[in-house]
Motif scaffolding. Structure first.
Motif, mmCIF file in Angstrom:
data_model
loop_
_atom_site.group_PDB
_atom_site.id
_atom_site.type_symbol
_atom_site.label_atom_id
_atom_site.label_comp_id
_atom_site.label_asym_id
_atom_site.label_seq_id
_atom_site.Cartn_x
_atom_site.Cartn_y
_atom_site.Cartn_z
ATOM 1 N N GLY A 1 45.955 118.531 -4.338
ATOM 2 C CA GLY A 1 46.701 118.686 -3.083
ATOM 3 C C GLY A 1 46.488 117.502 -2.168
ATOM 4 N N LEU A 2 47.563 117.084 -1.484
ATOM 5 C CA LEU A 2 47.487 115.919 -0.599
ATOM 6 C C LEU A 2 47.029 116.291 0.797
ATOM 7 N N GLY A 3 47.036 117.569 1.124
ATOM 8 C CA GLY A 3 46.662 117.983 2.469
ATOM 9 C C GLY A 3 45.169 117.861 2.719
ATOM 10 N N GLY A 4 44.764 118.067 3.958
ATOM 11 C CA GLY A 4 43.353 118.024 4.312
ATOM 12 C C GLY A 4 42.870 116.626 4.635
ATOM 13 N N GLU A 5 41.564 116.531 4.826
ATOM 14 C CA GLU A 5 40.957 115.264 5.243
ATOM 15 C C GLU A 5 41.059 114.198 4.167
ATOM 16 N N ARG A 6 41.024 114.590 2.912
ATOM 17 C CA ARG A 6 41.111 113.591 1.837
ATOM 18 C C ARG A 6 42.448 112.869 1.880
#
Length: 207
Positions: free
Chosen positions: A79-84
């Motif tokens: 997944g591309l979401g979040g802090e990464r």
């Protein structure tokens, strides 16, 4: 505008120091904190009216490594979401600004004042660079709102929830907000907010 660049550089430098201290004291999410330190110091160097004290290839290598590291984590997590994902976008934005700065300084011989130097290139390059800058500025504008929301939160996973004092007779309750400290997520969010605003401002100067 020299004073504006100076204020921007000082703000980013302050955030870099904040995350460096958090990196040494909190010792949580070490890679993420180090990434924020690099981004803050890189932005401060680019905005500095005195010129970038670190060679451009060094910054390029740093953000290529950061982007690659977090991109691999994104692929593994699926997944591309979040802090990464945010670290990937931030590193790409830094590489984009470094590329534009390199083109502007080689053609105009200037520093931050030449951030709009993409106009010296062909029409298609100007259009593409402007479109990318606007898209990235829009993303960091959205991230600014996200950080502002995090700054207002009183309950986070990393800190004790706010204490509610109830009145048995009236049913009224008063929420006691936790005090901000170096370890609280709100402090980190405030630093991220400053970087997001600064990044948006720097990107919009390229349009």
């Amino acid at each position: 505008m020299v004073w504006g660049s100076g204020v921007l550089a000082m703000a980013c430098l302050a955030v870099g120091v904040l995350h460096a201290v958090r990196l040494a004291v909190v010792r949580r999410d070490v890679v993420g904190e180090a990434s924020h330190v690099a981004m803050a110091l890189g932005m401060a160097a680019m905005a500095s009216p005195f010129g970038n004290p670190v060679p451009e290839p060094v910054w390029t290598m740093v953000f290529v490594v950061i982007a690659t590291w977090f991109a691999l984590l994104v692929v593994r997590s699926g997944g591309l979401g979040g802090e990464r994902g945010h670290h990937v976008v931030g590193s790409v934005a830094m590489l984009f600004m470094l590329a534009v700065e390199h083109g502007s300084t080689s053609s105009a011989g200037g520093h931050m004042a030449g951030m709009g130097g993409a106009s010296h290139g062909s029409g298609s390059v100007v259009v593409i660079a402007s479109a990318v800058a606007i898209a990235l500025a829009g993303y960091f504008g959205w991230h600014t709102l996200r950080c502002a929301d995090r700054c207002r939160r009183t309950e986070c996973a990393d800190q004790p929830p706010s204490v509610t004092i109830g009145n048995a007779t009236s049913g009224a309750s008063v929420a006691v907000r936790p005090v901000w400290s170096l370890r609280t997520p709100q402090t980190a969010a405030a630093g991220h907010l400053v970087l997001a605003v600064s990044m948006s401002a720097m990107l919009l100067t390229m349009v």
